[in-house]
Structures are given as structure tokens and as C-alpha cells.
Design an enzyme around this catalytic site. Sequence first.
Site, PDB file in Angstrom:
ATOM      1  N   GLU A 112      92.908 144.273  44.799  1.00 18.73           N
ATOM      2  CA  GLU A 112      94.214 143.717  44.454  1.00 18.73           C
ATOM      3  C   GLU A 112      94.439 143.660  42.945  1.00 18.73           C
ATOM      4  OE1 GLU A 112      94.239 139.968  46.450  1.00 18.73           O
ATOM      5  OE2 GLU A 112      94.602 140.854  48.447  1.00 18.73           O
ATOM      6  N   ARG A 113      93.396 143.346  42.176  1.00 18.28           N
ATOM      7  CA  ARG A 113      93.603 143.254  40.730  1.00 18.28           C
ATOM      8  C   ARG A 113      93.613 144.634  40.067  1.00 18.28           C
ATOM      9  NH1 ARG A 113      88.073 140.152  38.832  1.00 18.28           N
ATOM     10  NH2 ARG A 113      86.615 141.903  38.826  1.00 18.28           N
ATOM     11  N   THR A 143      89.576 132.498  37.140  1.00 19.69           N
ATOM     12  CA  THR A 143      90.391 131.418  37.681  1.00 19.69           C
ATOM     13  C   THR A 143      89.738 130.070  37.409  1.00 19.69           C
ATOM     14  OG1 THR A 143      91.187 132.878  39.438  1.00 19.69           O
ATOM     15  CG2 THR A 143      91.498 130.529  39.769  1.00 19.69           C
ATOM     16  N   GLY A 180      78.552 134.514  39.127  1.00 14.52           N
ATOM     17  CA  GLY A 180      79.008 134.972  40.433  1.00 14.52           C
ATOM     18  C   GLY A 180      79.257 136.466  40.429  1.00 14.52           C
ATOM     19  N   GLU A 211      81.490 132.426  30.797  1.00 13.18           N
ATOM     20  CA  GLU A 211      81.556 133.336  31.939  1.00 13.18           C
ATOM     21  C   GLU A 211      80.386 134.309  31.850  1.00 13.18           C
ATOM     22  OE1 GLU A 211      84.607 136.519  34.085  1.00 13.18           O
ATOM     23  OE2 GLU A 211      85.125 135.635  32.138  1.00 13.18           O
TER      24      GLU A 211
END
Length: 226
Positions: free
Chosen positions: A156-157, A26, A18, A94
Site C-alpha cells: 500500500e505504501r 506511525t 520491528g 527507529e
Amino acid sequence: MSKRAKYEMKPFTVLVEGNIGSGKTTFLNYFKKYENVCVMAEPIDMWRNCGGHNLLEYMYEDRERWGFTFQSYVQLTMLKQHTLKTRLPIKLMERSIYSARYCFVEKMHRDGILPSPSASVINEWFKWTIANVDTSVDLIIYLRTTPDVVYQRMQERNRKEEKTVSLTYLTEMHEMHENWLYHKTMFTCPAPVLVLNADLDKSVIAEEYERVEPHIFSNCLSVLAS
């Protein structure tokens, strides 16, 4: 050959693919609760410390100068992930050597950041690797998102290496993933693809993860029995 020996030789391997900020970490964290699953995060720490050099930071700061160096090292570190042995029957990775080549290297080449000779060197290594090393996978989980959502998550991260990443870049990388894994108009998929709606908030995304479980655990049992 015993069933345990089969597991030790080749686990049921799942790629979690992704865009940046699509929720891969997550997703992986959700499956850590299962004792029979080997969860392998993207080797970011290795990219941040290659002999004391933060190649990830270098690449984001100056992609034209460091793109070849970074992608060469990504290919090596992802190959290590593919070939890492585990006694567990299921392996979740991942990203992969495939997305590195089909999405990120391809994008850099199309943008002119990787000149054709450099892209050809990476591609020749890639072709040799998949022809001579077992990088086979059994399932791909595509965490499908929209660029606006992942851009907000990235903000945000607040990773320092990602401060220069624009919404335009995320949109373009979205299209690379879409063409490879969703529309299947670019390159080939090394395994069947299961698409999840990864735009969902963390409070409800677990329902999507639960939908994946039978595809992983049932298929794993089928491979074991064969």
C-alpha cells in the site's frame, strides 16, 4: 551535576524495533506531540543519497553486489543516531546498530549474500563500536506483527525500493526479530523489551501506544532521580 546536565549527557533512550511495515513511523509520529521527546526516524534519506548514490535502491536491486556496501553505511548512520546529542530527556530511535547487526547483517550472512570475510569485517566494527562508544539503551519497544500484515502495508505504501521485497523475505525477517526480541534465542538484548501488538489497525493502535507511555515516562523519571 544538575538534573538538566544529566539529561544533556544521556537521555532515556528507547529503540523502536520491528519488521518492515510494522508501523515504526506511525509509532514515532504519535510521540512527536510530547515536547520532551526527541524522535529520530530511520536515516533513509542518507541511505538514498550517499554522495549522490541511492544505496537503498542498489541493495534491493542486487543484494549480493551491494549488501556489504549498504550494511557498512547503515552501521555508520545508525551510530550517528546513537551518539547524536539532545537536550531532551527522552530519545526514541527507529531501529538501531543492534538490529542492523543481529537481524539484517545476520540474515544476509546466513543467506550467503554476505560472504564470511565481509560479515566478519562488519562484525569486528560492530564489536569495537559497542565496546568503545556509548550505544547503551534503556528500553526496546518491539512492534510485533505477522508477515501477511506487513506485506499488505508495504504494498500500500508503494516505496519504489521495496518493489522487489517478497512475502518470503518478510517472513524470514519476522523470524529474525522473533528470535532476537521475543523468544530471545539469538544474540542478547541490550535493554528490557516491551512487546506491542502492531497488527492492529491505525484506528485502534493508539491504545497500544498509550500502554507504552508509563514505561517510557516513569522509567525516565527514575533514571533522572538516580
